[in-house]
Enzyme design. Structure first.
Site, short mmCIF file in Angstrom:
data_model
loop_
_atom_site.label_atom_id
_atom_site.label_comp_id
_atom_site.label_asym_id
_atom_site.label_seq_id
_atom_site.Cartn_x
_atom_site.Cartn_y
_atom_site.Cartn_z
N SER A 1 0.83 -1.20 0.00
CA SER A 1 0.00 0.00 0.00
C SER A 1 0.86 1.25 0.00
O SER A 1 1.59 1.52 -0.95
CB SER A 1 -0.97 -0.03 1.19
OG SER A 1 -1.94 0.97 1.07
N ASP B 1 -3.29 6.60 -3.23
CA ASP B 1 -2.01 6.09 -2.74
C ASP B 1 -1.51 5.05 -3.75
O ASP B 1 -2.18 4.77 -4.75
CB ASP B 1 -2.16 5.54 -1.32
CG ASP B 1 -2.96 4.26 -1.25
OD1 ASP B 1 -3.78 4.01 -2.17
OD2 ASP B 1 -2.80 3.49 -0.29
N ASP C 1 -1.35 1.80 -4.20
CA ASP C 1 -2.17 0.68 -4.67
C ASP C 1 -3.61 1.09 -4.87
O ASP C 1 -4.48 0.25 -5.13
CB ASP C 1 -2.05 -0.53 -3.75
CG ASP C 1 -2.72 -0.32 -2.40
OD1 ASP C 1 -2.74 0.83 -1.92
OD2 ASP C 1 -3.22 -1.30 -1.81
N ASP D 1 -6.06 2.11 -3.02
CA ASP D 1 -7.18 1.77 -2.15
C ASP D 1 -7.54 2.92 -1.21
O ASP D 1 -8.49 2.82 -0.44
CB ASP D 1 -6.93 0.47 -1.37
CG ASP D 1 -5.80 0.55 -0.37
OD1 ASP D 1 -5.05 1.55 -0.38
OD2 ASP D 1 -5.65 -0.39 0.44
#
Length: 559
Positions: free
Chosen positions: A157, A310, A312, A314
């Protein structure tokens, strides 16, 4: 010293013999040579790498890349994949389980995903590898869309560049959500058995996995585009987008076209995946400086607002022009975005029997006020979308750390792309009547109450410091924070049997304010959350500032 050194050398040599990665083998060989020659620093390095192992929990695995049981590497991934396959077979009741594997653009993400796919297929599972690097929400979507038993996403992430991670989802009754107890402990025990058995070279591998086609991405695009189709006024918006060197843009741009929105001005230096995250010190839009290039682009293009995913994709950050803010731009807090989207969802769900809003216990109590205003149910959960997504009747959920679930029928996890589309819809609707996202925030306070939040984060090099502070707060409970007396205190490690427990301390203060203390689940941070409700926006802001000063004083006493 000699006994400890021999133990670490034995562990390191055994690890190196089974490691299929030349880079980490070479890395470990150098440390072994230095340790064998009596280098104390090298021995300390081996202690760190082999004195423990990365713990598998509800967040899966996450840590720094490198050789050793306490690092993310191909040996650890092989053990995790094999152990998870054993768990899935055990619970399949004679069926052949299906597992979907996805990956982002971080270092080794694709390699870890390929290893996992080969090991799942070698274990007899029907294995589907996503076609390319993609956002985490696409993997969460794919688990439900394909009716899979499980999913694995290789991502860290918004963690630092040298980190990677391994997130696990379960299908079926779990609806494609991240795992919770007791599944985490059972999976961990299977992984431990694989690790104890020794050489991963003996684990069966197979290339008999399927690489999914672009149709799975197209299905996610089509489902997400329906979250907020563009009104005609959307054509008049000027806005900026950054992918923060991550994987969000390719998918988000397709969704914008499908939903009818104009393409944004983009932060070109951050638009394509870059595993080094070269333009930011820390690839998290919450961190100071991470959105500086976005602000530069927005000033140059005179944008109405900024949307940032961000790495990734999510999570979602939002910023608006503000002459009073440094640089002329202000980033919304996660709670402000969460309440804007919560009010949007509540208006749409009004009158729906059993519909509920949900947020984590560290997120703004303003969502409860919104739910009550619209006659909806409300659920407060432990931190993490593994809990939020399981709230009964959920139509919307959020967490203050920039995580939002706006389409639970298709994705049971936070989704920064669908949240971005929902914000675009709000901005376009506001524009039709001459309003802005900033106006919507003001109207939110006027309608539901003036809530304000703050946060104090303490980042540490030595995570034991966090444990010492939590122990101090438990053994010598404070009676006040700043000038405000503590009315009651709760320790969420002490809960009724059968209730989920967490390492969380919650203080309710005289006057209705709230302070919550907890260690971060993914970073070496202690987080303290401050929430107040004031008579006006200015009053609420002043209360938060006073609480923040009190928290800093309290931590100075305990650290």
């Amino acid at each position: 010293m000699t006994e400890r050194r021999e133990l670490r050398l034995t562990q390191a040599r055994a690890w190196m013999r089974q490691d299929p990665d030349a880079e980490t083998r070479d890395e470990l060989a150098v440390i072994i040579t230095r340790t064998a020659s009596g280098d104390a620093d090298a021995l300390a390095d081996l202690d760190d790498r082999f004195g423990s192992r990365l713990a598998f929990g509800t967040a899966g695995l996450r840590g720094a890349l490198g050789a050793g049981s306490n690092r993310m590497n191909r040996v650890l991934i092989a053990q995790a994949a094999s152990g998870f396959a054993d768990y899935l077979r055990k619970h399949a009741q004679g069926r052949i389980p299906t597992v979907v594997v996805g990956y982002d653009g971080r270092r080794n993400s694709r390699r870890f995903a390929l290893d996992s796919a080969e090991l799942f297929a070698g274990a007899g599972l029907r294995t589907i590898l996503l076609p390319r690097l993609l956002p985490t929400p696409v993997l969460a979507f794919a688990v439900r869309h394909l009716g899979a038993d499980a999913g694995v996403m290789v991502t860290a992430s918004h963690n630092p560049p040298n980190d990677n991670g391994y997130k696990v989802y379960l299908g079926g009754a779990d609806n494609g959500a991240q795992i919770v107890a007791p599944a985490d402990a059972e999976i961990a025990s299977h992984i431990d058995r694989v690790a104890e058995a020794g050489n991963i070279s003996a684990l069966p591998r197979s290339a008999a996995y399927t690489v999914a086609g672009e149709d799975i991405v197209a299905a996610y695009v089509a489902a997400t585009a329906t979250v907020a189709p563009a009104p005609a006024s959307a054509r008049e918006l000027t806005w900026v987008y950054t992918a923060m060197h991550g994987v969000g843009w390719a998918t988000f741009s397709q969704i914008l076209r499908a939903a009818g929105y104009p393409q944004p001005k983009t932060v070109s230096a951050q638009l394509s995946p870059d595993a080094t995250f070269s333009t930011v010190a820390f690839p998290n839009p919450e961190e100071p400086g991470a959105m500086d290039l976005s602000f530069d682009t927005a000033r140059r293009t005179r944008a109405d607002f900024i949307l940032a995913n961000d790495p990734d994709a999510d999570r979602l950050a939002v910023a608006i022009p503000d002459e009073a803010a440094p640089g002329g731009w202000r980033r919304f807090s996660g709670n402000e975005i969460g309440l804007l989207l919560g009010a949007r969802a509540a208006r749409a769900a009004t009158g729906t029997v059993g519909a509920s809003l949900a947020c984590s216990l560290v997120s703004s109590p303003g969502l409860a006020a919104i739910a009550a205003h619209h006659g909806l149910d409300f659920h407060e959960t432990l931190t993490g979308f593994k809990w939020i997504s399981r709230a009964p009747g959920i139509v919307y959920g959020f967490e203050e750390a920039l995580g939002y679930l706006v389409n639970p029928e298709t994705v049971r996890d936070k989704d920064g792309i669908s949240a971005a589309l929902a914000i675009l819809g709000l901005a376009a609707e506001a524009h039709e009547r001459g309003a802005t996202l900033g106006t919507l925030l003001t109207e939110l306070g006027d309608t539901y109450g003036h809530f304000a939040s703050g946060q104090v984060s303490i980042r540490v090099e030595d995570v034991s410091i966090i444990g010492k502070i939590m122990l101090s707060l438990r053994t010598l409970p404070p009676s006040r924070i700043g000038d405000v007396a503590i009315h009651s205190a709760e320790d969420l490690l002490q809960v009724a049997p059968g209730q989920p427990a967490g390492d969380v301390l919650r203080y309710r203060l005289a006057g209705g304010s709230r302070v919550i203390v907890r260690p971060s689940g993914t970073e070496p941070k202690l987080k303290i959350y401050l929430d107040v409700q004031g008579e006006s926006a200015a009053d609420a802001t002043a209360q938060v500032a006073a609480l923040e000063a009190g928290v800093h004083a309290l931590l100075a006493e305990r650290n």
